[in-house]
Design a protein around this motif. Structure first.
Motif, PDB file in Angstrom:
ATOM      1  N   ARG A  67      55.738  37.883  39.301  1.00  0.00           N
ATOM      2  CA  ARG A  67      54.530  38.633  38.961  1.00  0.00           C
ATOM      3  C   ARG A  67      54.747  39.498  37.717  1.00  0.00           C
ATOM      4  O   ARG A  67      55.827  40.053  37.529  1.00  0.00           O
ATOM      5  CB  ARG A  67      54.124  39.520  40.125  1.00  0.00           C
ATOM      6  N   SER A  69      53.793  42.434  37.213  1.00  0.00           N
ATOM      7  CA  SER A  69      54.140  43.813  37.597  1.00  0.00           C
ATOM      8  C   SER A  69      55.641  43.970  37.820  1.00  0.00           C
ATOM      9  O   SER A  69      56.211  45.021  37.530  1.00  0.00           O
ATOM     10  CB  SER A  69      53.376  44.225  38.855  1.00  0.00           C
ATOM     11  N   ARG A  79      51.223  48.731  32.366  1.00  0.00           N
ATOM     12  CA  ARG A  79      50.400  47.560  32.713  1.00  0.00           C
ATOM     13  C   ARG A  79      49.680  46.957  31.506  1.00  0.00           C
ATOM     14  O   ARG A  79      49.668  45.744  31.319  1.00  0.00           O
ATOM     15  CB  ARG A  79      49.393  48.005  33.784  1.00  0.00           C
ATOM     16  N   ARG A  97      49.640  31.570  33.304  1.00  0.00           N
ATOM     17  CA  ARG A  97      49.363  32.569  34.340  1.00  0.00           C
ATOM     18  C   ARG A  97      48.460  31.905  35.371  1.00  0.00           C
ATOM     19  O   ARG A  97      47.471  31.270  35.009  1.00  0.00           O
ATOM     20  CB  ARG A  97      48.671  33.772  33.709  1.00  0.00           C
ATOM     21  N   THR A  99      46.604  32.382  39.404  1.00  0.00           N
ATOM     22  CA  THR A  99      46.289  33.263  40.522  1.00  0.00           C
ATOM     23  C   THR A  99      47.127  32.838  41.718  1.00  0.00           C
ATOM     24  O   THR A  99      47.237  31.653  42.016  1.00  0.00           O
ATOM     25  CB  THR A  99      44.783  33.180  40.861  1.00  0.00           C
ATOM     26  N   SER A 100      47.695  33.817  42.382  1.00  0.00           N
ATOM     27  CA  SER A 100      48.535  33.547  43.546  1.00  0.00           C
ATOM     28  C   SER A 100      47.705  32.935  44.663  1.00  0.00           C
ATOM     29  O   SER A 100      46.591  33.396  44.944  1.00  0.00           O
ATOM     30  CB  SER A 100      49.181  34.844  44.040  1.00  0.00           C
ATOM     31  N   GLU A 103      47.907  35.703  47.541  1.00  0.00           N
ATOM     32  CA  GLU A 103      47.215  36.966  47.285  1.00  0.00           C
ATOM     33  C   GLU A 103      46.290  36.771  46.090  1.00  0.00           C
ATOM     34  O   GLU A 103      46.734  36.811  44.948  1.00  0.00           O
ATOM     35  CB  GLU A 103      48.244  38.062  46.949  1.00  0.00           C
ATOM     36  N   ALA A 106      46.585  38.790  42.844  1.00  0.00           N
ATOM     37  CA  ALA A 106      47.861  38.795  42.125  1.00  0.00           C
ATOM     38  C   ALA A 106      47.982  37.577  41.214  1.00  0.00           C
ATOM     39  O   ALA A 106      47.464  36.508  41.513  1.00  0.00           O
ATOM     40  CB  ALA A 106      49.013  38.809  43.125  1.00  0.00           C
ATOM     41  N   HIS A 107      48.676  37.780  40.107  1.00  0.00           N
ATOM     42  CA  HIS A 107      48.964  36.685  39.182  1.00  0.00           C
ATOM     43  C   HIS A 107      50.434  36.330  39.245  1.00  0.00           C
ATOM     44  O   HIS A 107      51.282  37.187  39.511  1.00  0.00           O
ATOM     45  CB  HIS A 107      48.599  37.078  37.739  1.00  0.00           C
ATOM     46  N   GLU A 108      50.711  35.074  38.967  1.00  0.00           N
ATOM     47  CA  GLU A 108      52.081  34.582  38.910  1.00  0.00           C
ATOM     48  C   GLU A 108      52.275  33.916  37.555  1.00  0.00           C
ATOM     49  O   GLU A 108      51.357  33.316  37.004  1.00  0.00           O
ATOM     50  CB  GLU A 108      52.332  33.573  40.035  1.00  0.00           C
TER      51      GLU A 108
END
Length: 164
Positions: A67, A69, A79, A97, A99-100, A103, A106-108
């Motif tokens: 992620r 973060s 951020r 990028r 989307t998880s 979740e 959240a991005h992966e």
């Protein structure tokens, strides 16, 4: 009559004042010198110039789905700065990028084939640059400095446990 000291005309005539015994002064100036040297070696690669791109690329390559973060915490970026860095790397075709699935908010991050190739190319350059840049310091002294800086860094970013 006040004492008049001659104006320094060369670096040898400069008194560093309190900076002479301030660790932060040496760390900041070493960061500038190391960064300049590394940028010269990486000239022409999409990770040259600026901070965080090399670390981001290598972490995403080593940890697919990491992620933003987590990387931001590791490289100590806020951020918005992390978002700009990732956007730039996506524009250069190094990362994607997603989307998880677990979740939705959240991005992966994942490397592209171009990013994986660049990561493989720069790993030896980064390793060799560090070795060459600090070659004037004995290996055992380098190991001591590395140990001290590693412990300080891990404490600052909140990493626990030993890792070498």
């Amino acid at each position: 009559m006040p004492k008049v000291t001659p104006k320094p005309t060369t670096i040898e005539h400069v008194d560093l004042d309190v900076l002479e015994n301030t660790l932060s002064f040496y760390i900041r100036t070493m960061n500038i010198a190391v960064s300049r040297d590394l940028d010269e070696r990486l000239e022409g690669y999409d990770v040259a110039r600026g901070t965080g791109k090399i670390t981001t690329l290598l972490l995403v390559d080593s940890h697919p789905g990491i992620r933003p973060s987590v990387i931001a915490q590791i490289i100590m970026k806020d951020r918005s700065a992390m978002g700009r860095l990732i956007d730039q790397m996506i524009e250069h075709g190094l990362l994607t990028r997603q989307t998880s699935e677990r979740e939705r908010r959240a991005h992966e991050l994942f490397v592209t084939p171009k990013g994986a190739e660049l990561a493989a190319t720069i790993r030896p350059i980064v390793t060799e640059q560090s070795k060459d840049f600090f070659s004037f310091i004995a290996e055992e002294e380098q190991a001591q400095v590395m140990d001290i800086l590693r412990r300080a860094y891990r404490k600052m970013v909140g990493m626990t446990g030993e890792q070498h």
